[in-house]
Design an enzyme around this catalytic site. Structure first.
Site, PDB file in Angstrom:
ATOM      1  N   GLY A  99      -4.623  11.909 -13.391  1.00  8.89           N
ATOM      2  CA  GLY A  99      -5.979  12.470 -13.508  1.00  8.89           C
ATOM      3  C   GLY A  99      -7.014  11.415 -13.151  1.00  8.89           C
ATOM      4  O   GLY A  99      -7.940  11.660 -12.354  1.00  8.89           O
ATOM      5  N   HIS A 100      -6.848  10.213 -13.697  1.00  5.45           N
ATOM      6  CA  HIS A 100      -7.765   9.113 -13.365  1.00  5.45           C
ATOM      7  C   HIS A 100      -7.663   8.779 -11.874  1.00  5.45           C
ATOM      8  O   HIS A 100      -8.675   8.570 -11.204  1.00  5.45           O
ATOM      9  CB  HIS A 100      -7.411   7.859 -14.163  1.00  5.45           C
ATOM     10  N   GLN A 128     -17.482   5.316 -29.547  1.00  5.98           N
ATOM     11  CA  GLN A 128     -17.312   6.762 -29.362  1.00  5.98           C
ATOM     12  C   GLN A 128     -16.148   7.326 -30.167  1.00  5.98           C
ATOM     13  O   GLN A 128     -15.864   8.521 -30.094  1.00  5.98           O
ATOM     14  CB  GLN A 128     -17.159   7.114 -27.882  1.00  5.98           C
ATOM     15  N   ASP A 136     -12.911  16.603 -19.436  1.00  2.28           N
ATOM     16  CA  ASP A 136     -13.863  16.410 -20.533  1.00  2.28           C
ATOM     17  C   ASP A 136     -15.151  17.148 -20.143  1.00  2.28           C
ATOM     18  O   ASP A 136     -16.163  16.525 -19.796  1.00  2.28           O
ATOM     19  CB  ASP A 136     -14.104  14.920 -20.754  1.00  2.28           C
ATOM     20  N   GLN A 142     -18.394  16.469 -22.011  1.00  2.00           N
ATOM     21  CA  GLN A 142     -18.862  15.114 -21.686  1.00  2.00           C
ATOM     22  C   GLN A 142     -19.538  15.115 -20.314  1.00  2.00           C
ATOM     23  O   GLN A 142     -20.590  14.490 -20.129  1.00  2.00           O
ATOM     24  CB  GLN A 142     -17.673  14.146 -21.684  1.00  2.00           C
ATOM     25  N   MET A 146      -3.368  16.423 -18.389  1.00  2.00           N
ATOM     26  CA  MET A 146      -3.047  14.992 -18.503  1.00  2.00           C
ATOM     27  C   MET A 146      -4.069  14.300 -19.379  1.00  2.00           C
ATOM     28  O   MET A 146      -5.274  14.545 -19.270  1.00  2.00           O
ATOM     29  CB  MET A 146      -3.040  14.348 -17.118  1.00  2.00           C
ATOM     30  N   ARG A 205      -3.692  10.170 -24.272  1.00  2.00           N
ATOM     31  CA  ARG A 205      -3.135  10.353 -25.621  1.00  2.00           C
ATOM     32  C   ARG A 205      -1.800  11.102 -25.604  1.00  2.00           C
ATOM     33  O   ARG A 205      -1.122  11.171 -26.624  1.00  2.00           O
ATOM     34  CB  ARG A 205      -4.125  11.118 -26.514  1.00  2.00           C
TER      35      ARG A 205
HETATM   36  P1  AMP Z   1     -10.778   8.570 -20.271  1.00  3.67           P
HETATM   37  O1  AMP Z   1     -10.078   7.342 -19.792  1.00  3.67           O
HETATM   38  O2  AMP Z   1      -9.908   9.529 -20.998  1.00  3.67           O
HETATM   39  O3  AMP Z   1     -12.085   8.271 -20.955  1.00  3.67           O
HETATM   40  O4  AMP Z   1     -11.194   9.354 -18.951  1.00  3.67           O
HETATM   41  C1  AMP Z   1     -11.886   8.732 -17.907  1.00  3.67           C
HETATM   42  C2  AMP Z   1     -12.271   9.778 -16.893  1.00  3.67           C
HETATM   43  O5  AMP Z   1     -11.094  10.405 -16.403  1.00  3.67           O
HETATM   44  C3  AMP Z   1     -13.162  10.884 -17.493  1.00  3.67           C
HETATM   45  O6  AMP Z   1     -14.137  11.252 -16.532  1.00  3.67           O
HETATM   46  C4  AMP Z   1     -12.159  11.983 -17.728  1.00  3.67           C
HETATM   47  O7  AMP Z   1     -12.732  13.267 -17.710  1.00  3.67           O
HETATM   48  C5  AMP Z   1     -11.230  11.805 -16.547  1.00  3.67           C
HETATM   49  N1  AMP Z   1      -9.936  12.418 -16.830  1.00  3.67           N
HETATM   50  C6  AMP Z   1      -9.135  12.206 -17.910  1.00  3.67           C
HETATM   51  N2  AMP Z   1      -8.063  13.022 -17.870  1.00  3.67           N
HETATM   52  C7  AMP Z   1      -8.183  13.769 -16.734  1.00  3.67           C
HETATM   53  C8  AMP Z   1      -7.422  14.814 -16.157  1.00  3.67           C
HETATM   54  N3  AMP Z   1      -6.296  15.253 -16.698  1.00  3.67           N
HETATM   55  N4  AMP Z   1      -7.869  15.362 -14.998  1.00  3.67           N
HETATM   56  C9  AMP Z   1      -9.020  14.932 -14.433  1.00  3.67           C
HETATM   57  N5  AMP Z   1      -9.792  13.958 -14.938  1.00  3.67           N
HETATM   58  C10 AMP Z   1      -9.391  13.385 -16.080  1.00  3.67           C
END
Ligand code: AMP
Length: 285
Positions: A36-37, A61, A151, A154, A185, A188
């Site tokens: 996803g990232h 957060q 998110d 967010q 994805m 966590r």
């Molecule tokens: P995080 O590391 O969880 O704070 O996420 C960082 C960025 O990656 C945020 O913009 C999230 O929305 C995005 N993100 C996390 N998981 C996914 C996913 N499964 N699909 C798309 N973007 C994601």
């Protein structure tokens, strides 16, 4: 791909990129990177010439200290994923580099957008998100910033922050990426052990059911939500926090016109003690 840990180093490296006239894309993350990232980095690289990825587990957060303390950290793996996806620079500041010894954050009031759903279940969460994203936006000063629709709330909060305080920054929402079996994805997910991993599929299943019954069969939203809530109540490992149908921009509940506009089904639940969120666009084909 370079890595830096201070704002001063970041300034030097970005000044160089700007001197070359490069368009700068920014992808903020908390690390433990997955596909996803990576999809955000790929998208950023398509739109921009120079992509900055930040990895920073933001203490302000987290409304739950054990969630913060056990947040996965996989920096070597992350550097590999970032470089494969096309990042040019990875910014990995320490807490003090961004917060300068002051972890008190201003409350943020964007009305329902910050008070409902995630804002209600995780008190102070969006205060911390806005505080850190504001600091990162100021540090990177990018042309475009990329956030996942995973998110969704967010993303709406960040769009509002950018509109108010960073009007020249383009905020780009990117599609939610799922595992093959449909689980959204998330960093966590590694904590889903034993039967929890299978039970977690219920979230995506319920979102699919909402789409099928409400959009496909024109059933009343309330009736389907009620049935899902009752079913969740029978599952021992799943603790449903909320499930609803909302406008994905305002987070106002939606009960009609769901095949148009920005209608989304949103859900949050604890599964085996792991907090998961997911969503599904109802108005998209
Ligand atoms: P995080 O590391 O969880 O704070 O996420 C960082 C960025 O990656 C945020 O913009 C999230 O929305 C995005 N993100 C996390 N998981 C996914 C996913 N499964 N699909 C798309 N973007 C994601």
């Amino acid at each position: 791909m370079k890595r830096c840990q201070t704002k001063t180093q970041l300034d030097v490296l970005l000044a160089d990129a700007r001197k070359q006239g490069l368009r700068i894309g920014f992808v903020p993350t908390m690390g433990a990177l997955h596909s996803g990232h990576a999809s955000l980095i790929v998208r950023a690289k398509q739109a921009c010439d120079f992509v900055v990825l930040s990895i920073f587990v933001n203490p302000t957060q987290f409304n739950n200290s054990s969630d913060f303390e056990t947040y996965p950290s996989t920096i070597e793996h992350d550097m590999h994923v970032a470089s494969q996806a096309g990042a040019d620079l990875v910014f990995t500041p320490e807490v003090d580099e961004l917060y300068e010894g002051n972890l008190a954050v201003e409350p943020v009031d964007y009305g329902r957008l910050t008070a409902s759903y995630e804002g209600q279940m995780r008190k102070g969460h969006f205060d911390g998100v806005v505080a850190v994203v504001r600091k990162l936006f100021n540090a990177v000063n990018a042309d475009e910033a990329f956030f996942g629709e995973k998110d969704l709330q967010q993303l709406a909060v960040i769009r509002r922050l950018a509109k108010d305080e960073f009007p020249s920054l383009k905020v780009v929402g990117c599609p939610l990426i799922r595992e093959e079996d449909g689980l959204a994805m998330s960093s966590r997910n590694v904590r889903l052990v034993g039967d929890s991993r299978r039970q977690a599929l219920a979230l995506n299943g319920w979102l699919g059911r909402l789409k099928e019954e409400v959009v496909g069969q024109h059933r009343e939203v309330e009736a389907v939500l009620g049935a899902i809530e009752r079913e969740a109540g029978t599952l021992e490992t799943v603790e449903l926090e909320y499930v609803d149908v909302v406008d994905g921009q305002t987070f106002e509940p939606m009960r009609s016109g769901l095949d148009q506009g920005h209608s989304f089904a949103v859900i949050a639940a604890q599964v085996g003690g792991v907090r998961l969120i997911d969503n599904c666009c109802l108005s998209c084909s």
